[in-house]
Each structure stands twice: as structure tokens, then as C-alpha cells.
Design a protein around this motif. Structure first.
Motif, mmCIF file in Angstrom:
data_model
loop_
_atom_site.group_PDB
_atom_site.id
_atom_site.type_symbol
_atom_site.label_atom_id
_atom_site.label_comp_id
_atom_site.label_asym_id
_atom_site.label_seq_id
_atom_site.Cartn_x
_atom_site.Cartn_y
_atom_site.Cartn_z
ATOM 1 N N VAL A 77 0.851 -1.196 0.000
ATOM 2 C CA VAL A 77 0.000 0.000 0.000
ATOM 3 C C VAL A 77 0.885 1.244 0.000
ATOM 4 O O VAL A 77 2.027 1.217 0.453
ATOM 5 C CB VAL A 77 -0.974 0.042 1.206
ATOM 6 C CG1 VAL A 77 -1.948 -1.117 1.132
ATOM 7 C CG2 VAL A 77 -0.235 0.058 2.523
ATOM 8 N N SER A 78 0.357 2.340 -0.520
ATOM 9 C CA SER A 78 1.129 3.586 -0.586
ATOM 10 C C SER A 78 0.984 4.386 0.696
ATOM 11 O O SER A 78 -0.018 5.065 0.905
ATOM 12 C CB SER A 78 0.667 4.428 -1.777
ATOM 13 O OG SER A 78 1.056 3.809 -2.970
ATOM 14 N N VAL A 79 1.963 4.249 1.566
ATOM 15 C CA VAL A 79 2.036 5.073 2.763
ATOM 16 C C VAL A 79 3.385 5.778 2.762
ATOM 17 O O VAL A 79 4.342 5.307 2.147
ATOM 18 C CB VAL A 79 1.864 4.261 4.078
ATOM 19 C CG1 VAL A 79 0.497 3.651 4.170
ATOM 20 C CG2 VAL A 79 2.941 3.212 4.220
ATOM 21 N N TYR A 80 3.432 6.908 3.436
ATOM 22 C CA TYR A 80 4.645 7.699 3.507
ATOM 23 C C TYR A 80 4.883 8.098 4.958
ATOM 24 O O TYR A 80 3.928 8.361 5.692
ATOM 25 C CB TYR A 80 4.512 8.967 2.657
ATOM 26 C CG TYR A 80 4.250 8.667 1.199
ATOM 27 C CD1 TYR A 80 5.300 8.576 0.303
ATOM 28 C CD2 TYR A 80 2.957 8.458 0.743
ATOM 29 C CE1 TYR A 80 5.066 8.285 -1.038
ATOM 30 C CE2 TYR A 80 2.710 8.159 -0.588
ATOM 31 C CZ TYR A 80 3.776 8.077 -1.480
ATOM 32 O OH TYR A 80 3.540 7.780 -2.792
ATOM 33 N N ALA A 81 6.146 8.151 5.352
ATOM 34 C CA ALA A 81 6.509 8.663 6.664
ATOM 35 C C ALA A 81 6.744 10.163 6.503
ATOM 36 O O ALA A 81 7.446 10.590 5.589
ATOM 37 C CB ALA A 81 7.766 7.984 7.181
#
Length: 120
Positions: A77-81
Motif C-alpha cells: 500500500v502507498s504510505v509515507y513517513a
């Protein structure tokens, strides 16, 4: 109709002498991973860490030292910190023959709450 309450909470503060505040966003996670991390640049300090996703795929975020790690709901899935970083003032230490004194100004914090009721 069902009524729902939506609220947000923010912790705001001032750190006297701090500067170079920036948001640092990671790249997307590797295809085989459900987490991603980003580091604050050298010389800056991590003060906030969140997970960002356009597809509601965030599970949460953790910080350790100057590292911000975001976690997604599943692999791929596309998650970003998203890290909040700033340069902190150095502590001033004055030494005389018999006395040592330390001069610092403590951060000032205030909590801000926002609320809105919505009917569906």
C-alpha cells in the motif's frame, strides 16, 4: 439522522532559538513491505512523526531518535513517513572560577482542540 462528532487535537509550541523547520517526506515503501521510514537531516531534531496516505492505508507511525517510521495496512500500500524536523538552539554554559550556570529557555506548549458536529 445519525449525528457524528469529528474533532482534531494539536499540540503547539515555541522553542526559542530554533530554526530551519521542515517537513521531510519519505518515498513510497518497497513492494514487499508495509512500512517506510525517513530520517531528519543531519543537525536537525525530529519533533513530529506521522503516517500519510491518499488511500486511507495508514495504521500509524513511530519515532525513535531522528527516525520516523510509518506503517500501512498491508504490504504494497502507498504510505509515507512524514517527519517534522528543526534545528534546536545549543545550550549555553557559562563557567567561572567557582560557579557553573546553565542558560536555557524552556519550550512553551499549548494544546488546541478543534471540533465539528456533522449529521448524516
Amino acid at each position: 439522522p445519525e449525528s457524528r462528532h469529528v474533532s482534531a487535537q494539536a499540540r503547539c509550541g515555541a522553542i526559542p532559538g530554533s530554526y530551519d523547520w521542515q517537513e521531510v517526506l519519505s518515498g513510497p515503501p518497497a513492494v514487499h513491505s508495509s512500512s517506510v521510514e525517513v530520517l531528519c537531516p543531519d543537525g536537525t531534531t525530529l519533533t513530529g512523526c506521522t503516517c500519510y496516505s491518499t488511500s486511507r492505508a495508514c495504521v500509524g507511525a513511530l519515532s525513535e531518535g531522528n527516525r520516523c517510521t510509518a506503517f500501512g495496512t498491508r504490504v504494497g500500500v502507498s504510505v509515507y513517513a512524514q517527519a517534522r524536523c528543526g534545528t534546536m538552539p545549543r545550550q549555553t554554559i557559562t563557567t567561572t572560577h567557582t560557579t557553573t550556570s546553565t542558560t536555557t529557555r524552556a519550550p512553551a506548549w499549548v494544546e488546541v482542540h478543534f471540533g465539528q458536529s456533522a449529521s448524516s
